[in-house]
Design a protein around this motif. Structure first.
Motif, mmCIF file in Angstrom:
data_model
loop_
_atom_site.group_PDB
_atom_site.id
_atom_site.type_symbol
_atom_site.label_atom_id
_atom_site.label_comp_id
_atom_site.label_asym_id
_atom_site.label_seq_id
_atom_site.Cartn_x
_atom_site.Cartn_y
_atom_site.Cartn_z
ATOM 1 N N GLY A 133 45.893 56.053 22.690
ATOM 2 C CA GLY A 133 47.083 55.382 22.301
ATOM 3 C C GLY A 133 47.501 53.832 22.903
ATOM 4 N N LEU A 134 48.817 53.288 22.656
ATOM 5 C CA LEU A 134 48.983 52.199 23.307
ATOM 6 C C LEU A 134 49.120 52.118 24.878
ATOM 7 C CD1 LEU A 134 49.927 49.143 22.658
ATOM 8 C CD2 LEU A 134 52.344 50.109 22.523
ATOM 9 N N GLU A 135 49.506 53.167 25.485
ATOM 10 C CA GLU A 135 49.659 53.358 26.801
ATOM 11 C C GLU A 135 48.185 53.202 27.486
ATOM 12 O OE1 GLU A 135 52.086 56.365 28.280
ATOM 13 O OE2 GLU A 135 51.464 55.720 30.490
ATOM 14 N N ALA A 136 47.313 54.138 26.869
ATOM 15 C CA ALA A 136 45.964 53.952 27.283
ATOM 16 C C ALA A 136 45.378 52.569 27.309
ATOM 17 C CB ALA A 136 45.148 54.925 26.764
ATOM 18 N N ALA A 137 45.630 51.855 26.070
ATOM 19 C CA ALA A 137 44.750 50.788 25.714
ATOM 20 C C ALA A 137 45.490 49.655 26.645
ATOM 21 C CB ALA A 137 45.124 50.322 24.367
ATOM 22 N N THR A 138 46.718 49.662 26.991
ATOM 23 C CA THR A 138 47.325 48.694 27.862
ATOM 24 C C THR A 138 46.697 48.568 29.239
ATOM 25 O OG1 THR A 138 49.197 48.948 26.734
ATOM 26 C CG2 THR A 138 49.301 47.379 28.555
ATOM 27 N N THR A 139 46.773 50.056 29.784
ATOM 28 C CA THR A 139 46.039 50.245 31.184
ATOM 29 C C THR A 139 44.770 49.711 31.035
ATOM 30 O OG1 THR A 139 47.317 52.278 31.372
ATOM 31 C CG2 THR A 139 45.814 51.985 32.880
ATOM 32 N N MET A 140 44.024 50.098 29.970
ATOM 33 C CA MET A 140 42.619 49.710 30.050
ATOM 34 C C MET A 140 42.505 48.534 30.157
ATOM 35 S SD MET A 140 40.259 48.202 27.745
ATOM 36 C CE MET A 140 40.357 48.812 25.749
ATOM 37 N N ALA A 141 43.204 47.582 29.202
ATOM 38 C CA ALA A 141 43.167 46.031 29.217
ATOM 39 C C ALA A 141 43.415 45.505 30.839
ATOM 40 C CB ALA A 141 44.006 45.396 28.373
ATOM 41 N N LEU A 142 44.386 46.260 31.519
ATOM 42 C CA LEU A 142 45.003 45.724 32.839
ATOM 43 C C LEU A 142 43.877 45.884 33.706
ATOM 44 C CD1 LEU A 142 48.560 46.748 33.469
ATOM 45 C CD2 LEU A 142 47.528 44.472 33.780
ATOM 46 N N LEU A 143 42.990 47.173 33.715
ATOM 47 C CA LEU A 143 42.230 47.790 34.774
ATOM 48 C C LEU A 143 41.039 46.561 34.454
ATOM 49 C CD1 LEU A 143 42.116 51.415 34.764
ATOM 50 C CD2 LEU A 143 42.941 49.809 36.473
ATOM 51 N N ARG A 144 40.578 46.425 33.230
ATOM 52 C CA ARG A 144 39.259 45.657 32.909
ATOM 53 C C ARG A 144 39.452 44.248 33.310
ATOM 54 N NH1 ARG A 144 38.161 42.807 27.459
ATOM 55 N NH2 ARG A 144 36.295 41.832 28.179
ATOM 56 N N HIS A 145 40.704 43.647 32.951
ATOM 57 C CA HIS A 145 40.769 42.274 33.723
ATOM 58 C C HIS A 145 40.850 42.247 35.078
ATOM 59 C CE1 HIS A 145 41.299 41.624 29.572
ATOM 60 N NE2 HIS A 145 41.016 40.178 29.907
ATOM 61 N N ALA A 146 41.380 43.402 35.787
ATOM 62 C CA ALA A 146 41.518 43.526 37.240
ATOM 63 C C ALA A 146 40.268 43.607 37.751
ATOM 64 C CB ALA A 146 42.351 44.303 37.779
ATOM 65 N N ALA A 147 39.490 44.320 37.429
ATOM 66 C CA ALA A 147 37.981 44.379 37.823
ATOM 67 C C ALA A 147 37.161 43.430 37.937
ATOM 68 C CB ALA A 147 37.170 45.552 36.986
ATOM 69 N N LEU A 148 37.424 42.489 36.543
ATOM 70 C CA LEU A 148 36.573 41.021 36.505
ATOM 71 C C LEU A 148 37.244 40.199 37.853
ATOM 72 C CD1 LEU A 148 36.254 40.916 32.681
ATOM 73 C CD2 LEU A 148 34.721 41.564 34.269
ATOM 74 N N ALA A 149 38.539 40.308 37.836
ATOM 75 C CA ALA A 149 39.017 39.383 39.004
ATOM 76 C C ALA A 149 38.664 39.654 40.360
ATOM 77 C CB ALA A 149 40.510 39.318 38.678
ATOM 78 N N TYR A 150 38.474 40.988 40.577
ATOM 79 C CA TYR A 150 37.894 41.485 41.827
ATOM 80 C C TYR A 150 36.449 40.974 41.892
ATOM 81 C CZ TYR A 150 42.148 44.148 42.424
ATOM 82 O OH TYR A 150 43.687 44.492 42.574
ATOM 83 N N ALA A 151 35.924 41.319 40.862
ATOM 84 C CA ALA A 151 34.256 41.007 40.963
ATOM 85 C C ALA A 151 33.984 39.412 41.088
ATOM 86 C CB ALA A 151 33.808 41.175 39.691
ATOM 87 N N ALA A 152 35.080 38.651 40.655
ATOM 88 C CA ALA A 152 34.687 37.279 40.873
ATOM 89 C C ALA A 152 34.876 36.972 42.398
ATOM 90 C CB ALA A 152 35.968 36.273 40.058
ATOM 91 N N GLU A 153 35.684 37.745 43.015
ATOM 92 C CA GLU A 153 35.842 37.582 44.340
ATOM 93 C C GLU A 153 34.836 38.049 45.369
ATOM 94 O OE1 GLU A 153 39.336 38.263 46.714
ATOM 95 O OE2 GLU A 153 38.865 36.103 45.965
ATOM 96 N N ASP A 154 34.550 39.269 45.147
ATOM 97 C CA ASP A 154 33.369 39.773 45.772
ATOM 98 C C ASP A 154 32.703 40.979 44.790
ATOM 99 O OD1 ASP A 154 31.854 41.408 47.494
ATOM 100 O OD2 ASP A 154 33.410 42.173 48.679
ATOM 101 N N ALA A 155 31.585 40.701 44.556
ATOM 102 C CA ALA A 155 30.953 41.659 43.500
ATOM 103 C C ALA A 155 30.318 43.043 43.923
ATOM 104 C CB ALA A 155 29.731 40.820 42.760
ATOM 105 N N ARG A 156 30.687 43.672 45.083
ATOM 106 C CA ARG A 156 30.044 44.687 45.688
ATOM 107 C C ARG A 156 30.777 45.760 44.785
ATOM 108 N NH1 ARG A 156 31.314 47.204 50.046
ATOM 109 N NH2 ARG A 156 33.270 46.023 49.980
ATOM 110 N N PRO A 157 29.881 46.694 44.189
ATOM 111 C CA PRO A 157 30.494 47.646 43.309
ATOM 112 C C PRO A 157 31.600 48.689 44.196
ATOM 113 C CG PRO A 157 28.221 47.593 43.201
ATOM 114 C CD PRO A 157 28.504 46.577 44.083
#
Lengths: 109, 529
Positions: free
Chosen positions: B348-372
């Motif tokens: 549902g909407l909540e999971a999808a919104t959280t997903m979109a947030l985590l997804r973009h946050a992960a990419l932002a963190y990866a741009a900083e430092d790409a260590r898994p």
């Protein structure tokens, strides 16, 4: 074309108490369609913050990530949560997702 | 954004039209549809700002990072005309950087104070009032937390000067008038956009409030001619409307959604063939959710010489809702690829919104430092810092060296990927650390390294692919392993076959699957699959 929404699987939650520790026996199949049933049962189980709560999962045949999330939520809210006698399908899910530390398994048999 | 608002308007038109039906079932569908209306446009505005705010938190408010991140979304014909980064503090907010034209809100101190004073709910998009400066515009603001230093990502979108915008004359709803207002009042001063030359609209009309972040819009629609009762009897019309809606929704995220649009057209064609009204509405609902889901996922995967990447998302068959599975494959530089796959619990909407947030946050963190392990640790801290309902997610993060063929990876409760090498198939040796979102566990992730064979294929997936009722998960994992070794097909077909064969039947969970394959160079100089 695709089928319509299937009926939710059956799930019963029976509360009891052992030496003052609340125990919830979860029987059936737990997934996103009926996870709120368990959520409600947890809320009324009377486990205090910093207290204990036991899930008896010997009768639980299936759990998905939404079901795991309910157990995790309980572990977050209550201090110590343990999982009793989970059947192999459920035990393996807890093991492969690295959750044995958060949801310690115990045997009662 | 204007297109986005029109999509909102268009989607809400459907809801309002469905409203005319009096069955409970339809009412429920309409309710879900209104939820989807928000999902349709909110992520398009919120996710760039949420990512920019997350990036600011991670970089201590770096002006350079902010400008680099926001530039693609700002300019004439783009989502925003202006984007800026602010730091909250005494005596007032300070502007750190801006992209595009200078923010109009700077010249309106009252509106500025009002917005920043109101930004009480981190993680929720806030709206300004209509800004009347050199040109009318609407501002949006987002911050991730209340803890100092608080960074606020802010952007403005232009409104049409005379507030008039026509719907396409060939669209299925061109016989309707619509008026969209900011907030809950219907006063002329709050008018955002309409296709009517004279207001208020005469005759029969329907009004609905569409929540949008911390604010809301009010939508008024009226038929130009006769419409009303004929709606449900006129099924082809509905089908046409859905087709138009889907292509509109697709256009909204055109950059990321070229493939989604094709899919939407296919869905619209599928809809054409459905006879019964109930089923049509069911599929209409379902196709809208699917289109939205595809809008939330990347549709462009990196194209690298000597390497194939393929991915697929399969929605739950039972669900009318968007899900929480996601994946990303990005090129870090010429020699390294980052693969992220995750599963937010719930739907549902909540999971999808959280997903979109985590997804973009992960990419932002990866741009900083790409260590898994580093990405997962920051993601876990980010998820913990969010207020409100707890959310849990399993995430696998793998950094793949294209030249040294080394894979460094870490798992937050996520299943290990499958590594195929000819007839040999093994799940990568991995001990999962706890999922993202647990507050009681210290977020610490272990990293493992695996050497990849010459012509290897890596298959990463979410649990929907292998979990089935009445069996131990190992049975599902074995099924995947056997099917993968016995299927000798090019990567895209292999991924499709696995998804099709393993998710058939009653799927209560959604599934994401990503494949990466190295091509062996053969003598003629070409590449072999």
């Amino acid at each position: 074309m695709a089928e319509l929404t299937p009926a939710p699987p059956e799930l019963t939650v029976t509360p009891s108490s052992e030496d003052g520790i609340p125990v919830l026996a979860v029987i059936g199949e737990l997934d996103m369609s009926n996870a709120t049933v368990l959520k409600t049962a947890i809320a009324s189980a009377g486990a205090e913050r910093g207290g204990r709560l036991v899930f008896d999962l010997s009768g639980l045949r299936f759990i998905d990530s939404a079901g795991i999330a309910v157990l995790l939520e309980a572990a977050e809210r209550v201090g110590s949560v343990s999982v009793r006698d989970p059947a192999p399908p459920v035990r393996r899910v807890i093991e492969v997702t690295g959750l044995t530390e958060v949801l310690p398994l115990e045997s009662h048999r | 954004l204007l297109v986005g608002l029109l999509v909102t308007a268009a989607l809400a038109l459907t809801s309002l039209a469905l409203y005319n039906g009096n069955e409970d079932r339809l009412l429920k569908l309409r309710q879900r549809q209104l939820n989807l209306v928000i999902a349709a446009t909110l992520p398009a505005v919120q996710t760039p700002l949420a990512s920019a705010a997350t990036l600011a938190d991670a970089t201590g408010g770096s002006a350079h990072s902010f400008r680099a991140f926001m530039t693609p979304d700002v300019g004439p014909g783009k989502q925003f005309v202006s984007a800026s980064l602010w730091r909250l503090g005494a005596p007032g907010p300070t502007e750190i950087a801006f992209v595009g034209s200078p923010p109009q809100i700077s010249s309106q101190p009252r509106e500025l104070r009002r917005l920043f004073a109101r930004l009480k709910q981190p993680g929720l998009l806030d709206l300004t009032g209509i800004l009347h400066a050199t040109r009318p515009s609407l501002g949006f603001a987002f911050s991730t937390s209340r803890r100092a230093p608080v960074f606020i990502a802010y952007a403005e979108s232009a409104l049409p000067a005379n507030r008039r915008s026509k719907l396409e004359s060939n669209s299925a709803f061109s016989d309707l008038y619509y008026v969209l207002y900011l907030g809950r009042s219907r006063s002329a001063s709050q008018l955002l956009v309409t296709n009517a030359s004279k207001l208020p609209l005469p005759g029969r009309k329907a009004v609905g409030v569409v929540p949008f972040g911390a604010g809301s819009f009010t939508l008024v629609v009226a038929p130009k001619g006769s419409l009303g009762g004929a709606f449900f009897r006129d099924l082809p019309w509905i089908v046409g409307l859905v087709g138009a809606l889907i292509s509109l929704a697709a256009a909204l995220t055109a950059r990321r959604l070229a493939r989604g649009r094709q899919r939407a057209e296919q869905l619209a064609r599928d809809l054409d063939e459905i006879a019964s009204g109930d089923r049509a509405r069911y599929h209409e609902q379902r196709s809208i959710s699917q289109t939205l889901q595809h809008a939330l996922l990347p549709d462009k995967l990196p194209e690298l010489s000597g390497l194939q990447v393929s991915a697929l998302y399969v929605p739950a068959s039972a669900g009318l809702e968007v899900g929480g599975d996601w994946y990303d494959v990005v090129e870090l530089d010429d020699t390294r690829l980052l693969l992220i796959i995750g599963d937010v619990s719930g739907h549902g909407l909540e999971a999808a919104t959280t997903m979109a947030l985590l997804r973009h946050a992960a990419l932002a963190y990866a741009a900083e430092d790409a260590r898994p392990a580093g990405i997962l640790e920051k993601l876990a801290l980010f998820a913990r810092s969010r207020e409100g309902e707890s959310c849990f997610a399993t995430v696998l993060c793998a950094q793949i060296g294209l030249e040294d063929r080394q894979m460094r990876f870490a798992s937050a409760g996520h299943l290990a990927p499958l590594l195929l090498d000819g007839e040999n198939a093994q799940f990568v040796d991995l001990t999962a650390d706890p999922a993202i979102g647990l507050r009681r566990v210290r977020p610490q992730y272990r990293e493992a390294v695996e050497s990849l064979p010459n012509s290897a294929t890596l298959i990463a997936f979410t649990d929907g692919l292998v979990e089935r009722r009445g069996e131990v998960i190992d049975a599902g994992l074995n099924r995947l392993r056997h099917l993968a070794t016995s299927t000798h097909e090019p990567l895209a077909q292999l991924v499709a076959t696995l998804a099709h064969e393993l998710t058939a039947g009653d799927r209560r969970d959604d599934t994401a699957i990503v494949g990466v394959r190295w091509q062996t160079k053969i003598m003629s100089g070409g590449w072999q699959n």
